[in-house]
Structure formats: C-alpha cells, structure tokens
Scaffold this motif. Structure first.
Motif, PDB file in Angstrom:
ATOM      1  N   GLY A  49      36.712   7.905 -15.556  1.00 65.21           N
ATOM      2  CA  GLY A  49      36.295   8.819 -16.310  1.00 65.21           C
ATOM      3  C   GLY A  49      35.659   7.664 -17.059  1.00 65.21           C
ATOM      4  N   ALA A  50      37.051   6.910 -17.939  1.00 64.59           N
ATOM      5  CA  ALA A  50      36.362   5.812 -18.323  1.00 64.59           C
ATOM      6  C   ALA A  50      35.433   4.516 -17.778  1.00 64.59           C
ATOM      7  CB  ALA A  50      37.734   5.209 -19.075  1.00 64.59           C
ATOM      8  N   LEU A  51      35.298   4.496 -16.239  1.00 57.65           N
ATOM      9  CA  LEU A  51      34.746   3.766 -15.294  1.00 57.65           C
ATOM     10  C   LEU A  51      32.825   4.434 -15.834  1.00 57.65           C
ATOM     11  CD1 LEU A  51      33.923   1.405 -14.109  1.00 57.65           C
ATOM     12  CD2 LEU A  51      33.752   2.890 -11.923  1.00 57.65           C
ATOM     13  N   TYR A  52      33.095   6.037 -15.725  1.00 54.93           N
ATOM     14  CA  TYR A  52      31.521   6.508 -15.886  1.00 54.93           C
ATOM     15  C   TYR A  52      31.058   6.252 -17.483  1.00 54.93           C
ATOM     16  CZ  TYR A  52      31.277   6.670 -11.016  1.00 54.93           C
ATOM     17  OH  TYR A  52      31.368   6.998  -9.285  1.00 54.93           O
ATOM     18  N   HIS A  53      32.166   6.547 -18.324  1.00 55.73           N
ATOM     19  CA  HIS A  53      31.787   6.908 -19.623  1.00 55.73           C
ATOM     20  C   HIS A  53      31.500   5.947 -20.187  1.00 55.73           C
ATOM     21  CE1 HIS A  53      31.635   7.758 -23.738  1.00 55.73           C
ATOM     22  NE2 HIS A  53      33.061   7.276 -23.899  1.00 55.73           N
ATOM     23  N   HIS A  54      31.363   4.104 -20.074  1.00 57.22           N
ATOM     24  CA  HIS A  54      31.739   3.169 -20.467  1.00 57.22           C
ATOM     25  C   HIS A  54      30.026   2.246 -19.320  1.00 57.22           C
ATOM     26  CE1 HIS A  54      33.831   2.585 -23.601  1.00 57.22           C
ATOM     27  NE2 HIS A  54      35.019   3.535 -22.616  1.00 57.22           N
TER      28      HIS A  54
END
Length: 199
Positions: A49-54
């Motif tokens: 999720g962090a990868l896709y968010h940023h």
C-alpha cells in the motif's frame, strides 16, 4: 516563520525516502525486471500500500529513482561548468568531463543508460533525459559554437549526446576507465573543434 514538520509529514517523508533508497539499491544491483514489488516493500520494511500510495507501483518508483539520478547529474554538471572560469571552451569541456565521469558510475550507468529505456520505454526515457540534460547541452554548445553556428544546434546537440552516451558506456567497460575518459574528452574536443570550423 519556519515550518516545523508534523509527525505525519515526517512519517510520509521517511516512507518515501525508504522506498527510494531501497529502489535505488535493488534496481542498480539486480535490474528493474528482476525485482518484484513485493521484494521492494519487504526490503524497505513497508507494505505494498505504501508503494502504491507514493509511487503507484514498481514502475513509478523506478521513474522516481531515475529522476533522482538525472537531477543529481544535472546539478553536478552545472557546478563543474560554473567552476571552470569564464572561458566558454573550458566551461564546455568541464561539463563534458563531468558528464562522462557521472556516466561511468555504476548507479547512473545501470539506472539511466542501461535500464531506463527498457523500464520506461524509449519515448518516456527520452522525454525525461531531455528535461534534465537537454538544456544544459544546448547552452554549452551555444557558448562553444557561438550564437550562429554553422550547423543546426538541435542536430549538433543530438549528435554530441549520442556520441557521449556511447563513449560513456565504452569507458565504463574499459580496463583503465580514467585513461579512457581522458582519451574520450580529447576526442570530443577534437570533434567540437571540427564542427566549429567546418562550414
């Protein structure tokens, strides 16, 4: 008044930095195609999720890493040019030397020269590369060749950039990279002198 970052802002920044650092290391060591999104987030200690968010995924992270390298390169080249004094020829040669030095570094070579066109696609790679280095190259050529060069400035810039990129890849594989770099600088200087005088 100086803005003090909130805890959330610090967390967002540290998450982004962790992903960029992890991407830079993994893409350089193993290549874009051989690293999965899962490996990247696991190595960074984060979630998908962090990868896709940023970054909207692995490709977005690669592009951000690519842009970091290009931005650093542009700053270093500009600093080398600025530190070379007032003579346009010396400034231009200093920029070329700095560019060749940067291209011989493993990270830049891997991310920008070798993997960039594959991971980003040729069109996007060219667009980003020109955004960071195109103006620097044209400004340098204008200074060296004068305001009314004998040949088209965009064509001359394209020819020089192609030559520099190929020279950089050759230098990186040379038995003595420092010697090859010095020879390449002399060769490019001779080419530019020829372009400057040949009508």
């Amino acid at each position: 008044m100086e803005h003090v970052k909130s805890r959330r802002e610090q967390y967002v920044e540290s998450t982004r930095t962790a992903l960029l650092d992890t991407g830079r290391r993994h893409f350089t060591e193993r290549g874009f195609a051989d690293v999965s999104a899962e490996e990247l987030v696991r190595a960074a200690g984060l979630t998908r999720g962090a990868l896709y968010h940023h970054f909207n995924g692995k490709q977005g992270l690669f592009e951000a890493v690519f842009e970091e390298y290009e931005d650093e390169a542009a700053q270093r080249i500009a600093a080398a040019v600025a530190g070379a004094g007032g003579d346009p020829w010396h400034r231009g040669i200093a920029g070329i030397r700095a560019f060749l030095d940067i291209c011989a570094e493993p990270g830049y070579r891997q991310i920008v020269l070798l993997q960039g066109p594959i991971a980003l696609g040729w069109q996007r790679w060219r667009e980003l590369d020109q955004r960071y280095l195109g103006a620097l190259l044209e400004d340098g050529l204008t200074a060296i060749l004068g305001a009314a060069p004998a040949h088209s400035l965009p064509l001359t810039a394209a020819a020089l950039y192609g030559a520099l990129t190929e020279l950089a890849l050759t230098i990186a594989d040379a038995a003595d990279p420092a010697q090859a770099r010095d020879q390449a600088v002399q060769l490019v200087a001779a080419m530019l002198k020829g372009v400057r005088t040949f009508h």
